[in-house]
Enzyme design. Sequence first.
Site, PDB file in Angstrom:
ATOM      1  N   LYS A   1       0.840  -1.194   0.000  1.00  0.00           N
ATOM      2  CA  LYS A   1       0.000   0.000   0.000  1.00  0.00           C
ATOM      3  C   LYS A   1       0.875   1.245   0.000  1.00  0.00           C
ATOM      4  O   LYS A   1       1.834   1.346   0.747  1.00  0.00           O
ATOM      5  CB  LYS A   1      -0.893   0.008   1.242  1.00  0.00           C
ATOM      6  CG  LYS A   1      -1.725   1.273   1.383  1.00  0.00           C
ATOM      7  CD  LYS A   1      -2.673   1.201   2.565  1.00  0.00           C
ATOM      8  CE  LYS A   1      -1.975   1.552   3.841  1.00  0.00           C
ATOM      9  NZ  LYS A   1      -2.927   1.873   4.944  1.00  0.00           N
TER      10      LYS A   1
ATOM     11  N   SER B   1      -3.533   3.843 -17.306  1.00  0.00           N
ATOM     12  CA  SER B   1      -2.675   3.365 -16.228  1.00  0.00           C
ATOM     13  C   SER B   1      -2.462   4.423 -15.166  1.00  0.00           C
ATOM     14  O   SER B   1      -3.089   5.480 -15.193  1.00  0.00           O
ATOM     15  CB  SER B   1      -1.313   2.911 -16.747  1.00  0.00           C
ATOM     16  OG  SER B   1      -0.599   4.026 -17.244  1.00  0.00           O
TER      17      SER B   1
ATOM     18  N   THR C   1      -6.634  -0.253 -12.099  1.00  0.00           N
ATOM     19  CA  THR C   1      -5.814   0.033 -13.268  1.00  0.00           C
ATOM     20  C   THR C   1      -4.508  -0.742 -13.095  1.00  0.00           C
ATOM     21  O   THR C   1      -4.458  -1.721 -12.360  1.00  0.00           O
ATOM     22  CB  THR C   1      -5.600   1.559 -13.459  1.00  0.00           C
ATOM     23  OG1 THR C   1      -4.963   1.785 -14.724  1.00  0.00           O
ATOM     24  CG2 THR C   1      -4.825   2.196 -12.345  1.00  0.00           C
ATOM     25  N   TYR C   2      -3.455  -0.318 -13.772  1.00  0.00           N
ATOM     26  CA  TYR C   2      -2.156  -0.960 -13.598  1.00  0.00           C
ATOM     27  C   TYR C   2      -1.095   0.113 -13.415  1.00  0.00           C
ATOM     28  O   TYR C   2      -1.280   1.266 -13.788  1.00  0.00           O
ATOM     29  CB  TYR C   2      -1.808  -1.890 -14.770  1.00  0.00           C
ATOM     30  CG  TYR C   2      -1.735  -1.212 -16.120  1.00  0.00           C
ATOM     31  CD1 TYR C   2      -0.523  -0.710 -16.603  1.00  0.00           C
ATOM     32  CD2 TYR C   2      -2.865  -1.060 -16.910  1.00  0.00           C
ATOM     33  CE1 TYR C   2      -0.449  -0.087 -17.839  1.00  0.00           C
ATOM     34  CE2 TYR C   2      -2.801  -0.438 -18.139  1.00  0.00           C
ATOM     35  CZ  TYR C   2      -1.589   0.042 -18.596  1.00  0.00           C
ATOM     36  OH  TYR C   2      -1.520   0.660 -19.818  1.00  0.00           O
TER      37      TYR C   2
ATOM     38  N   GLY D   1      -5.697   8.085 -18.733  1.00  0.00           N
ATOM     39  CA  GLY D   1      -6.753   7.452 -19.507  1.00  0.00           C
ATOM     40  C   GLY D   1      -8.116   7.697 -18.880  1.00  0.00           C
ATOM     41  O   GLY D   1      -8.350   8.717 -18.234  1.00  0.00           O
ATOM     42  N   ALA D   2      -9.015   6.745 -19.037  1.00  0.00           N
ATOM     43  CA  ALA D   2     -10.377   6.889 -18.516  1.00  0.00           C
ATOM     44  C   ALA D   2     -10.398   7.139 -17.013  1.00  0.00           C
ATOM     45  O   ALA D   2     -11.261   7.856 -16.500  1.00  0.00           O
ATOM     46  CB  ALA D   2     -11.197   5.648 -18.853  1.00  0.00           C
ATOM     47  N   ALA D   3      -9.425   6.586 -16.301  1.00  0.00           N
ATOM     48  CA  ALA D   3      -9.354   6.767 -14.843  1.00  0.00           C
ATOM     49  C   ALA D   3      -9.119   8.228 -14.461  1.00  0.00           C
ATOM     50  O   ALA D   3      -9.396   8.619 -13.321  1.00  0.00           O
ATOM     51  CB  ALA D   3      -8.262   5.885 -14.260  1.00  0.00           C
TER      52      ALA D   3
END
Length: 122
Positions: free
Chosen positions: A9, A25, A57-58, A73-75
């Site tokens: 974390k 990402s 995501t990654y 991106g979309a995130a």
Amino acid sequence: MQRTFLNAKLHRVTTTASELDYEGSCEIDGILLDAAGIQAFEQIQIYNIANGNRFTTYAIRGKENSGVISVNGAAAHKAAVGDLLIIAAYASYDEHELKNYAPNLCYVDDNNTLTRQSSAIR
């Protein structure tokens, strides 16, 4: 039997960029990735403290000591510059592995500089 537990974390990192026109990402300072033991292209969960959004995501490796946390991106719709995030990675463990289990908890300052690591929540 495999059980899924928190593996790593990054606690209360600050979003430094939110790039909608990007392939996707989350770019993370390489020092933070190494400290947490998160690999490039590993799946991560992101929890946005500012607005409650939670998404998958990654990770991609950012420049070391840059402090970068860029949600792409979309995130990018789910995190704005300045938002505080928790970035988590999970892993599956069997009963034997759980005997020595300890998560890798990483804490940062306001500049996303690593300040301490622990395996237990205070």
